[in-house]
Design an enzyme around this catalytic site. Structure first.
Site, short mmCIF file in Angstrom:
data_model
loop_
_atom_site.label_atom_id
_atom_site.label_comp_id
_atom_site.label_asym_id
_atom_site.label_seq_id
_atom_site.Cartn_x
_atom_site.Cartn_y
_atom_site.Cartn_z
N HIS A 193 0.85 -1.19 0.00
CA HIS A 193 0.00 0.00 0.00
C HIS A 193 0.88 1.24 0.00
CE1 HIS A 193 -3.76 -2.15 1.86
NE2 HIS A 193 -3.21 -2.82 0.85
N GLU B 169 0.88 3.95 1.83
CA GLU B 169 1.33 4.42 3.14
C GLU B 169 2.43 3.52 3.71
OE1 GLU B 169 -3.28 4.66 3.30
OE2 GLU B 169 -1.73 3.56 2.19
N CYS C 280 -5.94 1.60 5.89
CA CYS C 280 -6.45 0.31 6.35
C CYS C 280 -5.82 -0.02 7.70
CB CYS C 280 -6.10 -0.78 5.32
SG CYS C 280 -4.33 -1.17 5.27
N CYS D 181 -1.85 -0.42 7.60
CA CYS D 181 -1.10 0.83 7.55
C CYS D 181 -1.29 1.64 8.83
CB CYS D 181 -1.55 1.65 6.33
SG CYS D 181 -1.15 0.86 4.75
#
Length: 277
Positions: A87, A89, A121, A124
């Site tokens: 992801h 992040e 999410c 993260c």
């Protein structure tokens, strides 16, 4: 008496004026850096057929509040890396730690803000909390997988036993109350105040009624693309009001102008190995 009243009113109002100015500076900083996150995604926009080339249309910016510098940008790269954990992040934080973005002693992200185009999410959010990120500003709410930092702050109880209160109800008797995760207490998560965030939230609500709940599919739609394009134009045309943010705006423009897919580890997968895909 009248003179005393004027002095009292002045004393009450003056702190508020300073507070508003500080809040105004922070709001403007948040706007600039959130627009940069949108613009980064727009510059590398992925249509449905290209998803495997990179990933979803989600981007993030890491800002160091101590030095007033942008110290990283990243994109979601789950397709390119064939790794669902990549992801934007998470990659942003790994990139900073690996590259020692705050000097040789980079082992935490205390004193930083992450601007992400989609509410983080649980994976993260957990990493943000663990590394000590101070603030998270997000550019779209995730109604199904959002509010993760708020969840990490929730209290829970352990050492509980139960007794029958009546034939229809159990009553818990908790001997130990465990406080919220002490790290999660210090992080602030909030939605961006930009119009674009409201537009994305409202558009996704309509999208769900017709096409389903998959927010990452929405983020490859023409409607989302238009909002992101609007955000990029807004960044280019932005008029800075607070002088303290002039440097931040110049950094944002130069970062967007100079960014390439092989720059700032955007094309790296195993960031901790320095491997280029």
């Amino acid at each position: 008496m009248y003179r005393l009243l004027i002095i009292a009113v002045f004393l009450i109002i003056t702190p508020c004026a300073y507070s508003d100015l500080s809040a105004s500076e922070e709001r403007e900083q948040d706007e600039i850096l959130m627009l940069l996150a949108y613009s980064l995604v727009m510059k590398n926009w992925v249509v449905p057929g290209e998803k495997k080339k990179r990933g979803y249309n989600i981007g993030a910016v890491l800002f160091d509040e101590k030095s007033d510098k942008i110290i990283g940008v990243q994109l979601n790269s789950i397709g390119m890396c064939r790794d669902k954990t990549q992801h934007a992040e998470l990659r942003l934080m790994q990139q900073c730690l690996f590259a020692k973005c705050r000097g040789e002693e980079t082992n935490s992200l205390t004193g930083t803000t992450i601007y992400t185009t989609l509410e983080p999410c649980m994976m993260c959010a957990g990493m943000m909390v663990f590394l000590g990120v101070n603030r998270v500003v997000y550019g779209q709410s995730d109604p199904d997988f959002g509010k993760t930092i708020e969840r990490l702050k929730q209290e829970y109880r352990s050492g509980c036993s139960y007794k029958v209160a009546d034939k229809n109800r159990l009553e818990s008797i908790c001997r130990i109350e465990v406080p919220p995760n002490f790290r999660a207490r210090n992080i602030v998560s909030r939605p961006s105040g930009l119009l674009e965030r409201e537009q994305l939230d409202n558009s996704f609500s309509l999208y769900r009624l017709q096409f389903g709940n998959v927010i990452t599919n929405f983020l490859m739609s023409g409607v989302a693309e238009e909002v992101y394009r609007q955000a990029r134009k807004k960044l280019n045309d932005y008029k800075v009001i607070n002088n303290v943010n002039q440097s931040i705006y110049r950094q944002a423009i130069s970062t967007l102008r100079d960014i390439k897919l092989d720059n700032m580890a955007l094309d790296q997968c195993a960031l901790w190995q320095g491997h280029k895909h």
